[in-house]
Design an enzyme around this catalytic site. Structure first.
Site, PDB file in Angstrom:
ATOM      1  N   LYS A  53       0.742  -1.163  -0.067  1.00  0.00           N
ATOM      2  CA  LYS A  53       0.117   0.034   0.050  1.00  0.00           C
ATOM      3  C   LYS A  53       0.863   1.174  -0.007  1.00  0.00           C
ATOM      4  O   LYS A  53       0.619   2.120  -0.785  1.00  0.00           O
ATOM      5  CB  LYS A  53      -0.877  -0.035   1.270  1.00  0.00           C
ATOM      6  CG  LYS A  53      -2.103  -1.101   1.044  1.00  0.00           C
ATOM      7  CD  LYS A  53      -2.526  -1.290   2.316  1.00  0.00           C
ATOM      8  CE  LYS A  53      -3.644  -2.534   2.374  1.00  0.00           C
ATOM      9  NZ  LYS A  53      -4.368  -2.759   3.629  1.00  0.00           N
ATOM     10  N   GLN A  97      -5.419  -1.965   9.601  1.00  0.00           N
ATOM     11  CA  GLN A  97      -4.859  -3.286   9.108  1.00  0.00           C
ATOM     12  C   GLN A  97      -5.501  -4.366   9.828  1.00  0.00           C
ATOM     13  O   GLN A  97      -5.185  -4.599  11.002  1.00  0.00           O
ATOM     14  CB  GLN A  97      -3.494  -3.424   8.918  1.00  0.00           C
ATOM     15  CG  GLN A  97      -3.112  -4.809   8.170  1.00  0.00           C
ATOM     16  CD  GLN A  97      -3.523  -4.870   6.609  1.00  0.00           C
ATOM     17  OE1 GLN A  97      -3.578  -3.807   5.849  1.00  0.00           O
ATOM     18  NE2 GLN A  97      -3.861  -6.146   6.032  1.00  0.00           N
ATOM     19  N   ASP A 120     -11.696   1.938   3.806  1.00  0.00           N
ATOM     20  CA  ASP A 120     -11.829   0.606   3.748  1.00  0.00           C
ATOM     21  C   ASP A 120     -13.405   0.206   3.410  1.00  0.00           C
ATOM     22  O   ASP A 120     -13.652  -1.102   3.258  1.00  0.00           O
ATOM     23  CB  ASP A 120     -11.452  -0.339   5.101  1.00  0.00           C
ATOM     24  CG  ASP A 120     -10.019  -0.863   5.061  1.00  0.00           C
ATOM     25  OD1 ASP A 120      -9.915  -1.353   3.693  1.00  0.00           O
ATOM     26  OD2 ASP A 120      -9.251  -1.131   5.717  1.00  0.00           O
TER      27      ASP A 120
HETATM   28  N1  GUN Z   1      -6.914  -7.653   5.922  1.00  0.00           N
HETATM   29  C1  GUN Z   1      -7.083  -8.325   4.703  1.00  0.00           C
HETATM   30  N2  GUN Z   1      -7.641  -7.506   3.730  1.00  0.00           N
HETATM   31  C2  GUN Z   1      -7.943  -6.294   4.333  1.00  0.00           C
HETATM   32  C3  GUN Z   1      -8.581  -5.025   3.858  1.00  0.00           C
HETATM   33  O1  GUN Z   1      -8.854  -4.804   2.692  1.00  0.00           O
HETATM   34  N3  GUN Z   1      -8.340  -3.992   4.606  1.00  0.00           N
HETATM   35  C4  GUN Z   1      -7.850  -4.145   6.082  1.00  0.00           C
HETATM   36  N4  GUN Z   1      -7.924  -2.873   6.649  1.00  0.00           N
HETATM   37  N5  GUN Z   1      -7.455  -4.958   6.331  1.00  0.00           N
HETATM   38  C5  GUN Z   1      -7.347  -6.480   5.431  1.00  0.00           C
END
Ligand code: GUN
Length: 283
Positions: A53, A97, A120
């Site tokens: 990211k 996350q 998200d």
């Molecule tokens: N863990 C696995 N996929 C995601 C996601 O799309 N967003 C977040 N914040 N954590 C994750």
């Protein structure tokens, strides 16, 4: 291989070009989109995702800050960081996350993020608005998967869509998006009786179970479109939830792992972050 590839790498690269133009347009108006990622603990997969990211932000000119917090972080410490990012006008998107260490309450933490900064799409307001078919921020992975289907010109309305997996992150929002596109949607899960009887009916089959090569060729209808959301590591190599080669012999379209939906997840996170910054300017 009979199936055509739904190429996430290519589609994400094309989307990034559009995003660069939107970021440049914001820069002309003196605004740099900002994303804050909060990463708690040492989960290696989470560290990899977060680093991807950060790289995407750097490519696009999005300012990114990652708060790496130790495994023993308390709920109060986590919530204080969320509140700090909520109050910071240079932060347009906040991402916590997942998964969080087990002693932390993820639902409580996510509900504290301002809905307009929830890139998200996990906040109750965004999830609820998606459910009602209202304008909202949509979770990145299902948004990316739907984008791939549409980019490839795959018809959705009136078709049988089967989603295997009922998580809040993927399965449920994926089913809602397909429903919004007028598919007839079935959600299957670990307690579904005779799973294969459902998956074999699918024109569009989405696998989001988190088990390597779980979906085998005998479970897939000839000509189906197969979307593999899984990212599993087996003997150091990435593989999806779909037994790729045999399933690709039967499918009409298929997403690879790596280079499929995962690439789109990150692109959609960037899209949601830029959109959050654009909304600030539009106010
Ligand atoms: N863990 C696995 N996929 C995601 C996601 O799309 N967003 C977040 N914040 N954590 C994750």
């Amino acid at each position: 291989m009979a199936a055509q590839l739904l190429d996430g790498r290519l589609m994400a690269a094309q989307l990034e070009e559009q995003l660069k133009r939107r970021v440049a347009h914001l820069a002309q108006k003196g605004l740099v989109p900002g994303l804050t990622v909060i990463l708690v603990g040492e989960d290696p997969a989470s560290h990899t995702y977060v680093s991807n990211k950060e790289k995407a932000c750097a490519r696009l000119g999005i300012r990114s800050a990652t708060l790496r917090m130790p495994e023993h972080t308390t709920q109060a410490e986590l919530e204080a960081e969320i509140q700090r990012a909520n109050a910071d006008p240079s932060v347009h998107g906040i991402l916590v996350q997942l998964p969080l260490p087990r002693h932390l309450d993820a639902d409580r933490a996510l509900s504290l993020i301002l809905p307009q900064k929830d890139v998200d799409g996990f906040h109750d307001i965004n999830a609820g608005r998606l459910c009602r078919g209202l304008d909202c921020t949509v979770a990145c992975t299902p948004k990316g998967a739907l984008y791939m289907l549409k980019q490839a010109g795959i018809p959705i309305a009136g078709r049988e869509a089967v989603v295997v997996g009922r998580s809040n992150i993927v399965g449920k929002p994926m089913a809602l998006l397909l429903l919004q596109e007028n598919a007839t949607v079935t959600i299957c899960h670990s307690r579904t009786a005779d799973l294969a009887a459902h998956t074999r009916r699918a024109d569009i089959l989405v696998a989001a179970v988190g088990k390597p090569r779980f979906l085998t060729a005998d479970m897939v209808k000839e000509g189906a479109v197969v979307v593999d959301v899984g990212i599993n590591r087996v003997d150091g190599k990435l593989c999806g939830d779909v037994d790729f080669e045999p399933v690709a012999e039967k499918a009409s379209w298929i997403t690879p792992v790596p280079g499929g939906v995962g690439k789109m997840t990150i692109a959609m996170l960037m899209d949601n972050t830029v959109a959050a910054a654009e909304k600030v300017l539009a106010k």
